[in-house]
Design a protein around this motif. Structure first.
Motif, mmCIF file in Angstrom:
data_model
loop_
_atom_site.group_PDB
_atom_site.id
_atom_site.type_symbol
_atom_site.label_atom_id
_atom_site.label_comp_id
_atom_site.label_asym_id
_atom_site.label_seq_id
_atom_site.Cartn_x
_atom_site.Cartn_y
_atom_site.Cartn_z
ATOM 1 N N ASP A 1 -12.941 1.980 3.771
ATOM 2 C CA ASP A 1 -12.543 1.427 2.483
ATOM 3 C C ASP A 1 -11.246 2.016 1.941
ATOM 4 O OD1 ASP A 1 -14.807 -0.253 2.340
ATOM 5 O OD2 ASP A 1 -16.020 1.443 1.676
ATOM 6 N N THR B 1 -7.259 2.679 1.292
ATOM 7 C CA THR B 1 -6.210 1.678 1.083
ATOM 8 C C THR B 1 -5.357 1.454 2.326
ATOM 9 O OG1 THR B 1 -4.725 3.323 0.125
ATOM 10 C CG2 THR B 1 -6.091 2.081 -1.401
ATOM 11 N N GLN B 2 -4.973 2.523 3.010
ATOM 12 C CA GLN B 2 -4.173 2.324 4.226
ATOM 13 C C GLN B 2 -4.991 1.661 5.325
ATOM 14 O OE1 GLN B 2 -2.062 5.834 5.523
ATOM 15 N NE2 GLN B 2 -0.538 5.628 3.901
ATOM 16 N N HIS C 1 -9.772 7.675 1.458
ATOM 17 C CA HIS C 1 -8.707 7.644 2.448
ATOM 18 C C HIS C 1 -9.190 7.772 3.892
ATOM 19 C CE1 HIS C 1 -9.342 11.900 1.670
ATOM 20 N NE2 HIS C 1 -8.852 12.120 2.873
ATOM 21 N N VAL D 1 0.846 -1.183 0.000
ATOM 22 C CA VAL D 1 0.000 0.000 0.000
ATOM 23 C C VAL D 1 0.884 1.236 0.000
ATOM 24 C CG1 VAL D 1 -1.662 1.317 1.375
ATOM 25 C CG2 VAL D 1 -1.907 -1.141 1.171
ATOM 26 N N GLU E 1 -4.482 7.453 -2.150
ATOM 27 C CA GLU E 1 -5.589 7.055 -3.016
ATOM 28 C C GLU E 1 -5.286 7.499 -4.448
ATOM 29 O OE1 GLU E 1 -8.223 5.287 -1.840
ATOM 30 O OE2 GLU E 1 -7.366 5.364 0.158
ATOM 31 N N SER E 2 -6.009 6.977 -5.370
ATOM 32 C CA SER E 2 -5.833 7.346 -6.767
ATOM 33 C C SER E 2 -6.217 8.808 -6.976
ATOM 34 C CB SER E 2 -6.713 6.459 -7.649
ATOM 35 O OG SER E 2 -6.651 6.890 -8.974
ATOM 36 N N GLY F 1 -7.416 -0.400 4.905
ATOM 37 C CA GLY F 1 -7.505 -1.803 4.502
ATOM 38 C C GLY F 1 -6.252 -2.579 4.880
ATOM 39 N N ALA F 2 -5.078 -1.961 4.698
ATOM 40 C CA ALA F 2 -3.821 -2.621 5.064
ATOM 41 C C ALA F 2 -3.725 -2.803 6.575
ATOM 42 C CB ALA F 2 -2.632 -1.815 4.551
#
Length: 150
Positions: free
Chosen positions: A128, A130-131, A124, A35, A115-116, A133-134
């Motif tokens: 949901d 990405t970080q 973010h 991530v 995030e994208s 989630g990790a």
């Protein structure tokens, strides 16, 4: 603070000062979570008696400019969390964010850099992200197989 958050949790008998020495600080590979913004290495404190699992986990997020790259193990070893955790039989997970051009102070993603850039509604600051989630994947791994942390 943790006594206030967990008023029902009794110490295991040893004082927090004595118990602070009763555990192991282990480095683990965070790179497999792949991530943006995570350092390659995170840390987990496992008190004596928690090696086989069955202990609750506290997630300790460092602040900006407080990752291991910036201040070494100061946050990880000297916050008092490990002593409390050893006295109360609780594992502490210390994931690490990294400094980069997009995140020079090594902060956790509170503004969306991980995030994208094309997302209309970045995630973010949600479950949901990405970080996030990790972090949840790290907790899941730790709680399902604590002996495989390193």
């Amino acid at each position: 603070m943790l006594d206030w958050l967990y008023p029902e949790r009794a110490a295991s008998g040893a004082s927090e000062q004595e118990a602070g020495q009763g555990g192991e600080l282990v480095a683990f590979d965070q790179s497999e979570f792949a991530v943006k913004g995570l350092a390659d290495t995170g840390y987990v404190f496992i008190p004596e008696g928690c090696e086989a699992g069955e202990c609750p986990v506290t997630l300790a997020l460092h602040g900006c400019q407080m990752n291991a790259e910036a201040i070494g193990d100061t946050f990880i070893r000297y916050t008092g969390l490990n002593a409390w955790a050893a006295a109360h039989q609780q594992v502490v997970l210390y994931p690490q964010a990294e400094s980069s051009m997009a995140n020079p102070q090594g902060c956790w993603d509170w503004w969306g850099f991980a995030e994208s850039t094309w997302q209309l509604s970045p995630l973010h600051d949600t479950r949901d992200g990405t970080q996030i989630g990790a972090l949840m994947a790290m907790l899941d791994r730790l709680q399902s197989a604590p002996e495989k942390v390193d």
